[in-house]
Design a protein around this motif. Structure first.
Motif, PDB file in Angstrom:
ATOM      1  N   GLU A 139     -13.433 -36.259  48.991  1.00  0.00           N
ATOM      2  CA  GLU A 139     -13.013 -36.640  47.926  1.00  0.00           C
ATOM      3  C   GLU A 139     -12.641 -35.656  46.893  1.00  0.00           C
ATOM      4  N   LYS A 140     -11.540 -35.372  45.704  1.00  0.00           N
ATOM      5  CA  LYS A 140     -12.093 -34.337  45.118  1.00  0.00           C
ATOM      6  C   LYS A 140     -12.577 -34.530  43.470  1.00  0.00           C
ATOM      7  N   LEU A 141     -13.637 -34.258  43.679  1.00  0.00           N
ATOM      8  CA  LEU A 141     -14.872 -34.845  42.270  1.00  0.00           C
ATOM      9  C   LEU A 141     -13.900 -34.456  40.759  1.00  0.00           C
ATOM     10  N   SER A 142     -12.925 -32.714  41.247  1.00  0.00           N
ATOM     11  CA  SER A 142     -11.916 -32.957  39.898  1.00  0.00           C
ATOM     12  C   SER A 142     -11.103 -33.293  39.566  1.00  0.00           C
ATOM     13  N   GLU A 143     -10.622 -34.747  40.607  1.00  0.00           N
ATOM     14  CA  GLU A 143      -8.959 -34.989  40.448  1.00  0.00           C
ATOM     15  C   GLU A 143      -9.378 -36.658  39.797  1.00  0.00           C
ATOM     16  N   GLN A 144     -11.516 -37.044  39.810  1.00  0.00           N
ATOM     17  CA  GLN A 144     -11.663 -38.602  39.371  1.00  0.00           C
ATOM     18  C   GLN A 144     -12.486 -38.806  37.843  1.00  0.00           C
ATOM     19  N   VAL A 145     -13.270 -37.180  37.767  1.00  0.00           N
ATOM     20  CA  VAL A 145     -13.448 -36.985  37.092  1.00  0.00           C
ATOM     21  C   VAL A 145     -12.600 -37.219  35.442  1.00  0.00           C
ATOM     22  N   ASP A 146     -12.765 -37.679  34.271  1.00  0.00           N
ATOM     23  CA  ASP A 146     -11.518 -37.199  33.337  1.00  0.00           C
ATOM     24  C   ASP A 146     -12.589 -36.270  32.478  1.00  0.00           C
ATOM     25  N   GLU A 147     -12.049 -35.356  32.231  1.00  0.00           N
ATOM     26  CA  GLU A 147     -12.959 -33.937  31.435  1.00  0.00           C
ATOM     27  C   GLU A 147     -12.857 -34.333  30.006  1.00  0.00           C
TER      28      GLU A 147
ATOM     29  N   GLN B 153     -13.627 -26.716  46.639  1.00  0.00           N
ATOM     30  CA  GLN B 153     -13.386 -25.796  47.733  1.00  0.00           C
ATOM     31  C   GLN B 153     -13.957 -25.983  48.803  1.00  0.00           C
ATOM     32  N   SER B 154     -15.360 -26.266  48.783  1.00  0.00           N
ATOM     33  CA  SER B 154     -16.499 -25.517  49.980  1.00  0.00           C
ATOM     34  C   SER B 154     -15.602 -26.740  51.279  1.00  0.00           C
ATOM     35  N   GLN B 155     -15.944 -25.519  52.534  1.00  0.00           N
ATOM     36  CA  GLN B 155     -15.072 -26.124  53.572  1.00  0.00           C
ATOM     37  C   GLN B 155     -16.101 -26.788  54.401  1.00  0.00           C
ATOM     38  N   VAL B 156     -16.836 -28.324  54.155  1.00  0.00           N
ATOM     39  CA  VAL B 156     -17.541 -28.636  54.785  1.00  0.00           C
ATOM     40  C   VAL B 156     -16.726 -28.625  56.302  1.00  0.00           C
TER      41      VAL B 156
ATOM     42  N   MET C 268     -16.364 -28.392  35.327  1.00  0.00           N
ATOM     43  CA  MET C 268     -15.025 -28.997  35.115  1.00  0.00           C
ATOM     44  C   MET C 268     -15.162 -27.930  36.914  1.00  0.00           C
ATOM     45  N   GLU C 269     -15.463 -26.419  36.407  1.00  0.00           N
ATOM     46  CA  GLU C 269     -15.464 -25.212  37.226  1.00  0.00           C
ATOM     47  C   GLU C 269     -16.611 -25.692  38.769  1.00  0.00           C
ATOM     48  N   ALA C 270     -17.426 -26.645  38.071  1.00  0.00           N
ATOM     49  CA  ALA C 270     -18.108 -26.748  39.388  1.00  0.00           C
ATOM     50  C   ALA C 270     -17.966 -27.583  40.012  1.00  0.00           C
ATOM     51  N   LEU C 271     -18.008 -28.484  39.797  1.00  0.00           N
ATOM     52  CA  LEU C 271     -16.830 -29.682  40.574  1.00  0.00           C
ATOM     53  C   LEU C 271     -16.103 -28.881  41.664  1.00  0.00           C
ATOM     54  N   LYS C 272     -14.713 -28.194  40.872  1.00  0.00           N
ATOM     55  CA  LYS C 272     -13.887 -27.312  41.585  1.00  0.00           C
ATOM     56  C   LYS C 272     -14.788 -26.453  42.525  1.00  0.00           C
ATOM     57  N   ALA C 273     -15.421 -26.124  42.477  1.00  0.00           N
ATOM     58  CA  ALA C 273     -16.033 -25.288  43.704  1.00  0.00           C
ATOM     59  C   ALA C 273     -16.131 -25.767  44.841  1.00  0.00           C
ATOM     60  N   THR C 274     -17.046 -27.466  44.269  1.00  0.00           N
ATOM     61  CA  THR C 274     -17.366 -27.886  45.017  1.00  0.00           C
ATOM     62  C   THR C 274     -16.636 -28.229  45.948  1.00  0.00           C
TER      63      THR C 274
ATOM     64  N   ASN D  79     -23.811 -18.944  52.540  1.00  0.00           N
ATOM     65  CA  ASN D  79     -22.625 -18.948  52.452  1.00  0.00           C
ATOM     66  C   ASN D  79     -21.781 -19.041  50.969  1.00  0.00           C
ATOM     67  N   GLY D  80     -22.213 -19.767  50.386  1.00  0.00           N
ATOM     68  CA  GLY D  80     -21.761 -20.144  48.478  1.00  0.00           C
ATOM     69  C   GLY D  80     -20.665 -21.632  48.565  1.00  0.00           C
ATOM     70  N   ASP D  81     -21.078 -21.926  49.764  1.00  0.00           N
ATOM     71  CA  ASP D  81     -20.667 -23.467  50.278  1.00  0.00           C
ATOM     72  C   ASP D  81     -21.872 -23.945  49.365  1.00  0.00           C
ATOM     73  N   ASN D  82     -20.887 -25.327  48.629  1.00  0.00           N
ATOM     74  CA  ASN D  82     -22.060 -26.093  47.834  1.00  0.00           C
ATOM     75  C   ASN D  82     -21.566 -27.622  48.355  1.00  0.00           C
TER      76      ASN D  82
END
Length: 213
Positions: free
Chosen positions: A92-100, A30-33, A22-28, A178-181
C-alpha cells in the motif's frame, strides 16, 4: 498587523510540519521490502495461525514458503491458499491514502510526533469507504514513520449482510540499518455483524527481518 502576521506564521509552520509527515510516508513507500529475507508470523485471537518465509534470493515461484499452519505441517490446499494470498498482495502507498490537508498535530511544540488524519476520498481501501476511516500517525524522534493507527468514525456496511461496527488497525514500522523503513507488526481488532450475528476477531502479524538481499 501583528495578529495577522502571527496567524500567517502559525499557518506556515503547520503546513511545513505536515509536509514532514508526508515525506516520512513517502520514504516508507519507497522502502524495498521485496529485497529482504523475512519471516511472517500470524495470530488469530492470540492463537498461532501460520508461519511463512519470504526469500528474494530464490526463483520467483519459490520465494514464499509456508513453514507451518496452526502449529502443524500445512496441507497442499492451505499452502496454495497462503501462496496465492502472499503473491497477490500489493504494498500500500501510504502517501496516496492520507489526506495531507487533514493532518492536525496532537502534540504541542515545533516538532510534534503525533498527527490526526483522514483518508483521501479516492483512497483504495478494498471496499471500505475512505470517509468512514480516520487515524493517528506517529513519527519517531528522528522523523521516521513509527506507527499508523486506523479506526472507523462510525459503523458501516461492507456488504448487504456484513456490517462493520468497530475496527482498529495498527501498523508499526522499524528503521533498518540500510535506511529502509519496514513494517514490524500489524494488528487488527474488529467487531462485525453478519446476518445479525455479532462476531469479534483479533488478528496480528509480526515481521522478522532476517537479512537484506
Amino acid at each position: 498587523m501583528f495578529l495577522r502576521g502571527l496567524l500567517v506564521c502559525l499557518l506556515f509552520s503547520s503546513t511545513a510540519s505536515a509536509h514532514v509527515v508526508m515525506e516520512a510516508l513517502k520514504a516508507t513507500d519507497q522502502s524495498q521490502v521485496s529485497a529482504w529475507h523475512y519471516r511472517v508470523t500470524s495470530f488469530e485471537n492470540a492463537k498461532l495461525k501460520s508461519v511463512g518465509v519470504f526469500d528474494p534470493a530464490k526463483e520467483k515461484k519459490q520465494q514464499w514458503l509456508l513453514e507451518s499452519f496452526e502449529g502443524r505441517v500445512p496441507t497442499e490446499k492451505e499452502t496454495r491458499k497462503f501462496l496465492d494470498k502472499m503473491e497477490s498482495a500489493d504494498q500500500e502507498k501510504l502517501s496516496e491514502q492520507v489526506d495531507e490537508k487533514s493532518l492536525q498535530a496532537i502534540d504541542a511544540g515545533n516538532n510534534p510526533r503525533r498527527w490526526r488524519f483522514h483518508m483521501r476520498k479516492d483512497a483504495d481501501l478494498r471496499g471500505v469507504p475512505p470517509e468512514k476511516i480516520a487515524g493517528i500517525i506517529t513519527l519517531s524522534e528522528k522523523g521516521d514513520l513509527q506507527r499508523v493507527e486506523y479506526s472507523n468514525i462510525e459503523a458501516f456496511r461492507v456488504k448487504l449482510i456484513l456490517k462493520m461496527n468497530h475496527i482498529v488497525a495498527v501498523t508499526e514500522y522499524e528503521k533498518q540499518a540500510n535506511g529502509d523503513n519496514l513494517v514490524k507488526s500489524e494488528a487488527v481488532e474488529t467487531d462485525v455483524s453478519v446476518m445479525g450475528k455479532d462476531i469479534s476477531l483479533k488478528l496480528r502479524t509480526d515481521y522478522q527481518m532476517l537479512r537484506h538481499q
